[in-house]
Scaffold this motif. Structure first.
Motif, mmCIF file in Angstrom:
data_model
loop_
_atom_site.group_PDB
_atom_site.id
_atom_site.type_symbol
_atom_site.label_atom_id
_atom_site.label_comp_id
_atom_site.label_asym_id
_atom_site.label_seq_id
_atom_site.Cartn_x
_atom_site.Cartn_y
_atom_site.Cartn_z
ATOM 1 N N MET A 64 17.061 -29.578 15.819
ATOM 2 C CA MET A 64 17.437 -28.346 14.871
ATOM 3 C C MET A 64 18.047 -27.392 16.070
ATOM 4 S SD MET A 64 14.694 -26.042 12.985
ATOM 5 C CE MET A 64 14.879 -24.543 12.193
ATOM 6 N N PRO A 65 19.171 -26.986 15.654
ATOM 7 C CA PRO A 65 19.939 -25.956 16.365
ATOM 8 C C PRO A 65 19.293 -24.727 17.014
ATOM 9 C CG PRO A 65 21.260 -26.634 14.528
ATOM 10 C CD PRO A 65 19.859 -27.027 14.411
ATOM 11 N N LEU A 66 18.487 -24.101 16.056
ATOM 12 C CA LEU A 66 17.523 -22.956 16.497
ATOM 13 C C LEU A 66 16.777 -23.042 17.573
ATOM 14 C CD1 LEU A 66 16.999 -21.102 13.042
ATOM 15 C CD2 LEU A 66 18.831 -20.665 14.917
ATOM 16 N N VAL A 67 16.050 -24.461 17.742
ATOM 17 C CA VAL A 67 15.202 -24.890 18.795
ATOM 18 C C VAL A 67 15.803 -24.983 20.053
ATOM 19 C CG1 VAL A 67 13.829 -26.809 19.572
ATOM 20 C CG2 VAL A 67 13.814 -25.973 17.022
ATOM 21 N N VAL A 68 17.088 -25.419 19.961
ATOM 22 C CA VAL A 68 18.043 -25.644 21.005
ATOM 23 C C VAL A 68 18.279 -24.116 21.671
ATOM 24 C CG1 VAL A 68 20.461 -25.963 21.801
ATOM 25 C CG2 VAL A 68 19.160 -27.670 20.183
ATOM 26 N N VAL A 69 18.450 -23.136 20.850
ATOM 27 C CA VAL A 69 18.814 -21.686 21.193
ATOM 28 C C VAL A 69 17.481 -21.261 21.714
ATOM 29 C CG1 VAL A 69 19.079 -19.389 20.426
ATOM 30 C CG2 VAL A 69 20.598 -21.175 19.434
ATOM 31 N N GLY A 70 16.324 -21.528 21.421
ATOM 32 C CA GLY A 70 14.919 -21.036 21.901
ATOM 33 C C GLY A 70 14.784 -21.642 23.131
ATOM 34 N N ILE A 71 14.959 -23.150 23.456
ATOM 35 C CA ILE A 71 14.836 -23.761 24.676
ATOM 36 C C ILE A 71 15.853 -23.152 25.640
ATOM 37 C CG2 ILE A 71 15.067 -25.910 26.010
ATOM 38 C CD1 ILE A 71 13.844 -27.204 23.384
ATOM 39 N N SER A 72 17.042 -22.999 25.337
ATOM 40 C CA SER A 72 17.922 -22.449 26.098
ATOM 41 C C SER A 72 17.646 -21.191 26.849
ATOM 42 C CB SER A 72 19.653 -22.539 25.686
ATOM 43 O OG SER A 72 19.494 -21.391 24.493
ATOM 44 N N VAL A 73 17.176 -20.331 26.178
ATOM 45 C CA VAL A 73 16.804 -19.003 26.475
ATOM 46 C C VAL A 73 15.575 -19.179 27.316
ATOM 47 C CG1 VAL A 73 15.588 -16.693 25.664
ATOM 48 C CG2 VAL A 73 17.633 -17.825 24.423
ATOM 49 N N VAL A 74 14.673 -19.993 27.197
ATOM 50 C CA VAL A 74 13.444 -20.045 27.849
ATOM 51 C C VAL A 74 13.876 -20.632 29.403
ATOM 52 C CG1 VAL A 74 11.395 -21.454 28.339
ATOM 53 C CG2 VAL A 74 11.754 -20.400 26.241
ATOM 54 N N ILE A 75 14.915 -21.716 29.483
ATOM 55 C CA ILE A 75 15.355 -22.143 30.702
ATOM 56 C C ILE A 75 15.949 -21.229 31.190
ATOM 57 C CG2 ILE A 75 17.170 -23.596 31.778
ATOM 58 C CD1 ILE A 75 16.304 -25.750 29.309
ATOM 59 N N LEU A 76 16.786 -20.387 30.690
ATOM 60 C CA LEU A 76 17.728 -19.389 31.306
ATOM 61 C C LEU A 76 16.681 -18.285 32.049
ATOM 62 C CD1 LEU A 76 20.511 -18.183 32.109
ATOM 63 C CD2 LEU A 76 20.226 -16.914 29.848
ATOM 64 N N LEU A 77 15.558 -17.779 31.333
ATOM 65 C CA LEU A 77 14.679 -17.078 32.043
ATOM 66 C C LEU A 77 14.098 -17.596 33.064
ATOM 67 C CD1 LEU A 77 12.991 -15.706 28.752
ATOM 68 C CD2 LEU A 77 14.552 -14.462 30.251
ATOM 69 N N PHE A 78 13.711 -19.013 33.105
ATOM 70 C CA PHE A 78 13.186 -19.565 34.395
ATOM 71 C C PHE A 78 14.036 -19.449 35.515
ATOM 72 C CE2 PHE A 78 12.611 -23.505 36.541
ATOM 73 C CZ PHE A 78 11.123 -23.426 37.100
ATOM 74 N N LEU A 79 15.209 -20.191 35.104
ATOM 75 C CA LEU A 79 16.243 -19.946 36.314
ATOM 76 C C LEU A 79 16.416 -18.600 36.971
ATOM 77 C CD1 LEU A 79 19.104 -22.145 34.852
ATOM 78 C CD2 LEU A 79 17.608 -22.869 36.498
ATOM 79 N N MET A 80 16.375 -17.502 36.203
ATOM 80 C CA MET A 80 16.405 -16.115 36.993
ATOM 81 C C MET A 80 15.371 -15.739 37.156
ATOM 82 S SD MET A 80 19.530 -14.798 34.307
ATOM 83 C CE MET A 80 19.974 -13.217 35.545
ATOM 84 N N THR A 81 14.234 -15.805 36.825
ATOM 85 C CA THR A 81 12.898 -15.102 37.107
ATOM 86 C C THR A 81 12.152 -15.819 38.244
ATOM 87 O OG1 THR A 81 11.782 -16.044 35.085
ATOM 88 C CG2 THR A 81 12.602 -13.907 34.868
ATOM 89 N N LYS A 82 12.215 -17.145 37.940
ATOM 90 C CA LYS A 82 11.219 -18.078 38.920
ATOM 91 C C LYS A 82 12.157 -18.403 39.946
ATOM 92 C CE LYS A 82 7.371 -17.669 36.622
ATOM 93 N NZ LYS A 82 6.339 -16.862 37.237
ATOM 94 N N LEU A 83 13.348 -19.033 39.845
ATOM 95 C CA LEU A 83 14.058 -19.478 40.794
ATOM 96 C C LEU A 83 14.943 -18.477 41.431
ATOM 97 C CD1 LEU A 83 15.089 -23.012 39.229
ATOM 98 C CD2 LEU A 83 13.018 -22.485 40.550
ATOM 99 N N LYS A 84 15.201 -17.263 40.901
ATOM 100 C CA LYS A 84 16.052 -16.135 41.282
ATOM 101 C C LYS A 84 17.490 -16.560 41.518
ATOM 102 C CE LYS A 84 12.175 -13.964 42.150
ATOM 103 N NZ LYS A 84 11.594 -12.809 41.106
ATOM 104 N N LEU A 85 17.676 -17.292 40.430
ATOM 105 C CA LEU A 85 19.292 -17.820 40.679
ATOM 106 C C LEU A 85 19.985 -16.835 39.981
ATOM 107 C CD1 LEU A 85 20.617 -20.437 41.285
ATOM 108 C CD2 LEU A 85 20.779 -21.054 38.831
#
Length: 440
Positions: free
Chosen positions: A1-22
């Motif tokens: 489902m496309p909206l699920v893809v959007v949600g997961i992508s946002v979560v991954i982006l937040l993880f990369l920037m907040t946890k991994l400090k990318l």
């Protein structure tokens, strides 16, 4: 489902920037590539899609943000920004500095794009913060909220104007109705939001290189007349072109010239030339000194522009992946009030795609067939769609990254501050549209 893809992508982006400090630029491009692959975009097309997204966003933004930052830095380095800041403080008093920012932002923001007005006013906000030692968000957030409201709710801004054309609505009447919603809603949120506990806990510093750190004496600052004149030149040029475009029909050389001079890049370029002369040779500063101010502003803007461009790439792969078409098909059979339907579709598209312009144009296309027999005034439908398009600004919105970088916030703090205020504004906007519908 496309909206699920959007949600997961946002979560991954937040993880990369907040946890991994990318770095935000790298993180956005990585997530954009991942979304493109998952959504079935052909592998050989992905580089082109990324390039179109970055190019489209930077093309729209770089000239405005770059020239605006240079004007602001030239004014800051000569003391003009401090002169305006001191005048606002003296006129309104330190206690009412937020009201001063809201009034200024609303007057300028009626006809000027968010990005243009933002880069013109923000040096003054930075200077007020430096002089008064106030929290950056205490001064800057009311300005941003007021500008967001004007830009999203009212023509002649691009989203509302495009929808007015689709619905064959009167631009003038849409502006008239919209002011009754935008002014009270924007002022209310602008004055309330900086006082909320979760916002008051944020204490960001002014980004380096965007404002002079020198404090000028009364004798060193240029006069108020020249300071205000340079600051207001782009406002007059852009507002004049917008008003002329709404008031004058036909095709003439004079209209083309006014439109050219009133375009944001040309207006800011002319303002920069005026600022270079007015705050350079006219007061005894060499061109080399003024050029150094421009160079400092350009260096400070480099990473901000890269992050904004990467946000455009993220948005582009979402559009290319067909998410807007999916949402259109999903909402075709919804049977509710056309005003609420228009607002909801704009909200969903805004959450999924990030682009307010794409959200309003697509939402307008979905609900247009319902307008003919609904009995709803087309101007109210324009406002409903426009109000919905401001909701939930988050990591797929290039404007979110501009807000984050200028106010030097973490991603989480930017979400807390911006995503919340844009959503509340959208809800208040819908309430205002329904109230006007009940009256008229």
């Amino acid at each position: 489902m496309p909206l699920v893809v959007v949600g997961i992508s946002v979560v991954i982006l937040l993880f990369l920037m907040t946890k991994l400090k990318l770095n935000g630029f790298i993180a956005l491009l990585l997530v954009a590539v991942g979304v493109a692959l998952v959504q079935g975009v052909e592998v050989e097309k992905i580089p082109d899609v990324l390039g179109e997204g970055v190019g489209g966003q930077i093309g729209d933004t770089m000239l405005v943000v770059g020239l605006g930052a240079m004007v602001g830095r030239v004014m800051g380095d000569c003391g003009a920004a401090q002169r305006i800041a001191n005048t606002l403080i003296d006129t309104f008093g330190l206690r009412w500095v937020q009201v001063a920012m809201v009034v200024t932002a609303m007057l300028i923001g009626v006809t000027m794009f968010y990005e243009v007005a933002f880069v013109i006013i923000v040096p003054v906000a930075f200077t007020i913060v430096r002089v008064t030692r106030k929290n950056l968000l205490w001064v800057g957030l009311p300005m941003s909220i007021a500008l967001s409201t004007m830009h999203s709710f009212l023509p002649p801004h691009p989203g509302p104007t495009a929808v007015a054309s689709t619905f064959h609505a009167s631009v003038g009447l849409t502006l008239f109705y919209g002011l009754f919603i935008a002014v009270p809603a924007g002022a209310l949120i602008a004055l309330v939001w900086p006082r909320l506990p979760f916002v008051r806990r944020m204490d960001p510093e002014i980004p380096k290189g965007l404002v002079s750190e020198r404090t000028f004496t009364e004798e060193e600052m240029p006069g108020l007349g020249w300071s205000l004149s340079v600051a207001l030149v782009p406002v007059v040029l852009i507002a004049g072109a917008a008003v002329t475009d709404m008031a004058v029909s036909g095709d003439s050389t004079a209209l083309h010239i006014i439109t050219f001079i009133g375009s944001a890049p040309i207006a800011l370029l002319l303002t920069l030339l005026l600022a270079v002369w007015a705050f350079g040779p006219r007061i005894g500063r060499s061109l080399a000194e003024v050029s150094a101010s421009c160079n400092s502003a350009a260096q400070a803007m480099a990473m901000i522009l890269l992050v904004i461009g990467a946000g455009g790439a993220f948005k582009e792969v979402l559009v290319e992946g067909g998410i807007s078409d999916y949402i259109k098909d999903l909402t075709d059979d919804w049977s509710i009030s056309p005003i609420i339907l228009a607002w909801l579709i704009a909200v969903v598209l805004r959450v999924a795609l990030g682009s307010a312009t794409v959200a309003v144009v697509t939402a307008a296309g979905v609900v247009q067939p319902l307008l003919e027999n609904s009995g709803v005034h087309p101007e109210l439908m324009v406002l409903a769609v426009s109000c919905g398009s401001i909701a939930f600004s988050h990591v797929n919105d290039p404007g979110f990254w501009m807000f984050k970088e200028y106010f030097n916030l973490s991603v989480i703090d930017a979400i807390k501050a911006r995503t919340t205020y844009t959503t509340v504004l959208a809800v208040l906007g819908l309430g205002g549209v329904l109230a006007i519908e009940a009256i008229i």
